[in-house]
Write a protein that holds these residues in place. Structure first.
Motif, short mmCIF file in Angstrom:
data_model
loop_
_atom_site.label_atom_id
_atom_site.label_comp_id
_atom_site.label_asym_id
_atom_site.label_seq_id
_atom_site.Cartn_x
_atom_site.Cartn_y
_atom_site.Cartn_z
N ARG A 103 0.72 -1.20 -0.05
CA ARG A 103 -0.07 0.14 0.00
C ARG A 103 0.84 1.43 -0.13
NH1 ARG A 103 -4.00 2.64 3.56
NH2 ARG A 103 -5.95 3.24 2.38
N PHE A 104 0.46 2.16 -0.82
CA PHE A 104 1.31 3.32 -1.07
C PHE A 104 0.57 4.58 -0.80
CE2 PHE A 104 3.79 0.52 -3.59
CZ PHE A 104 5.15 0.83 -3.12
N LEU A 105 1.07 5.61 -0.27
CA LEU A 105 0.53 7.12 -0.28
C LEU A 105 0.97 7.63 -1.40
CD1 LEU A 105 -0.74 9.56 1.09
CD2 LEU A 105 1.47 9.83 2.21
N ILE A 106 0.25 8.48 -2.29
CA ILE A 106 0.47 8.98 -3.37
C ILE A 106 0.91 10.50 -2.82
CG2 ILE A 106 0.10 10.09 -5.74
CD1 ILE A 106 -1.72 7.75 -6.09
N ASP A 107 2.43 10.90 -3.06
CA ASP A 107 2.65 12.41 -2.46
C ASP A 107 3.45 13.04 -3.72
OD1 ASP A 107 3.56 14.53 -1.09
OD2 ASP A 107 4.86 13.29 0.14
N SER A 108 2.66 13.94 -4.46
CA SER A 108 3.57 14.79 -5.65
C SER A 108 4.29 15.60 -4.95
CB SER A 108 2.17 15.59 -6.22
OG SER A 108 1.53 16.48 -5.26
N GLY A 109 4.60 15.91 -3.66
CA GLY A 109 5.62 16.60 -3.13
C GLY A 109 6.82 16.13 -2.81
N ALA A 110 6.91 14.64 -3.17
CA ALA A 110 8.08 13.79 -3.01
C ALA A 110 8.72 13.45 -4.16
CB ALA A 110 7.51 12.53 -2.24
N ASN A 152 9.78 -4.37 -10.66
CA ASN A 152 8.81 -4.10 -11.13
C ASN A 152 7.47 -3.83 -10.35
OD1 ASN A 152 5.80 -5.44 -12.06
ND2 ASN A 152 7.19 -6.24 -13.83
N LEU A 153 7.10 -2.51 -10.83
CA LEU A 153 6.22 -2.05 -9.77
C LEU A 153 4.65 -1.93 -10.74
CD1 LEU A 153 4.78 -0.38 -7.31
CD2 LEU A 153 6.08 1.92 -8.36
N GLN A 154 3.82 -2.40 -9.97
CA GLN A 154 2.57 -2.13 -10.88
C GLN A 154 1.54 -1.19 -10.13
OE1 GLN A 154 0.62 -5.95 -12.24
NE2 GLN A 154 -1.27 -5.09 -13.05
N VAL A 155 0.86 -0.48 -10.67
CA VAL A 155 -0.16 0.25 -9.94
C VAL A 155 -1.16 0.41 -11.17
CG1 VAL A 155 -0.62 2.66 -9.28
CG2 VAL A 155 1.57 1.68 -8.82
N GLY A 156 -2.29 -0.34 -10.79
CA GLY A 156 -3.42 -0.25 -11.73
C GLY A 156 -3.23 -1.06 -12.99
N PRO A 157 -3.32 -0.33 -14.05
CA PRO A 157 -2.95 -0.96 -15.49
C PRO A 157 -1.55 -0.43 -15.72
CG PRO A 157 -4.31 1.27 -15.68
CD PRO A 157 -4.13 0.66 -14.20
N MET A 158 -0.97 0.33 -14.85
CA MET A 158 0.44 0.93 -15.14
C MET A 158 1.70 -0.18 -14.47
SD MET A 158 -0.92 4.74 -14.87
CE MET A 158 -2.06 3.98 -13.70
N ILE A 159 2.59 -0.23 -15.59
CA ILE A 159 3.48 -1.02 -14.76
C ILE A 159 5.16 -0.34 -15.05
CG2 ILE A 159 4.93 -3.11 -15.01
CD1 ILE A 159 2.50 -4.46 -15.86
N ALA A 160 5.78 -0.07 -14.09
CA ALA A 160 7.29 0.62 -14.09
C ALA A 160 8.10 -0.59 -13.85
CB ALA A 160 7.16 1.90 -13.30
N ARG A 161 9.18 -0.55 -14.51
CA ARG A 161 10.25 -1.61 -14.23
C ARG A 161 11.66 -0.63 -14.01
NH1 ARG A 161 7.42 -3.86 -18.51
NH2 ARG A 161 6.59 -5.86 -18.00
N ASN A 180 8.94 10.71 -9.37
CA ASN A 180 9.73 9.89 -10.44
C ASN A 180 8.75 8.91 -11.19
OD1 ASN A 180 9.99 8.34 -8.06
ND2 ASN A 180 11.61 7.32 -8.93
N PHE A 181 7.69 8.68 -10.24
CA PHE A 181 6.84 7.75 -11.04
C PHE A 181 5.82 8.29 -11.92
CE2 PHE A 181 2.49 5.59 -11.18
CZ PHE A 181 3.21 4.39 -11.59
N LEU A 182 5.01 9.40 -11.08
CA LEU A 182 4.02 10.20 -11.56
C LEU A 182 4.42 11.08 -12.81
CD1 LEU A 182 2.55 11.82 -8.10
CD2 LEU A 182 1.59 9.81 -9.60
N SER A 183 5.56 11.57 -12.93
CA SER A 183 6.25 12.39 -14.18
C SER A 183 6.26 11.30 -15.41
CB SER A 183 7.61 12.79 -13.91
OG SER A 183 8.37 12.00 -13.50
N GLU A 198 -3.56 8.80 -15.58
CA GLU A 198 -3.51 8.31 -17.07
C GLU A 198 -2.33 7.69 -17.64
OE1 GLU A 198 -5.32 11.10 -19.70
OE2 GLU A 198 -7.05 11.48 -18.58
N PRO A 199 -2.18 6.44 -18.24
CA PRO A 199 -1.08 6.10 -18.50
C PRO A 199 -0.46 6.78 -19.57
CG PRO A 199 -2.58 4.53 -19.20
CD PRO A 199 -3.30 5.70 -18.20
#
Length: 206
Positions: A103-110, A152-161, A180-183, A198-199
């Protein structure tokens, strides 16, 4: 206290006085009267505390129930992920790190995604063995963190490696998705009490 809280406190005191009057009118023994008064005092104290901290209690309950049930009102709509605002005013999301639900907190300030050390180790995150820590400034002061990489990080339909992150036990139990994920997304925004992710047109993988 707010005006509403003051009014409720007055009603609580008034009710306590009525209860005390009723006890004395029944000609009970002193010991029984004292026990009854203490019992009612405890009840009213719980009522006042619960009312005064109702926002905090709802926030704690929201976080605990999310941890237990794995639910935090996130929904995939088409190719977007919609996340409902939690009672604590933040946006929490259930991600999957190397196959482990986190479980993650989404923090646009980080600036950087961060995880607590114990959670990162449990999810088999690749943690740097470098003896030179990263010094981060947090609300609780400076923290020495280690560099790491989520394979490998999956958030909903989005995957970052191979996502660079930092890890430290001093993060206070919260894992954070940062910029660094949101951008990497095509867009992210807040509409009312929902955050919409939105992916990108291409893969998030580096």
């Amino acid at each position: 206290m707010t005006e509403d809280q003051n009014i409720n406190l007055i009603f609580a005191i008034g009710a306590l006085v009525l209860v005390g009057s009723a006890l004395f009118s029944r000609r009970l023994g002193l010991g029984e009267i004292i026990r009854s008064i203490l019992g009612w005092l405890a009840i009213f104290a719980l009522f006042i505390v619960g009312f005064s901290y109702q926002t905090e209690i709802r926030a704690i309950w929201s976080r605990v129930s999310g941890e237990l049930t794995g639910s935090n009102d996130q929904q995939i709509v088409g190719e977007t992920l919609r996340i409902r605002q939690s009672a604590d005013g933040h946006f929490w999301i259930n991600g999957v790190v190397n196959g482990t639900p986190i479980r993650f907190l989404i923090d646009s300030g980080a600036t950087t995604t961060a995880m607590t050390l114990s959670v990162a180790e449990a999810a088999n995150v690749d943690i740097s063995s470098s003896p030179f820590p990263v010094i981060l400034s947090t609300a609780n002061g400076s923290v020495e963190a280690k560099r790491a990489t989520i394979q490998n990080l999956q958030v909903g339909p989005m995957i970052a490696r191979d996502l660079p992150i930092v890890v430290a036990q001093e993060f206070g139990g919260s894992n954070v998705i940062g910029m660094n994920f949101l951008s990497k997304l095509q867009s992210w925004r807040v509409e009312g009490n929902e955050m919409i992710l939105e992916p990108p047109s291409s893969s998030l993988a580096q």
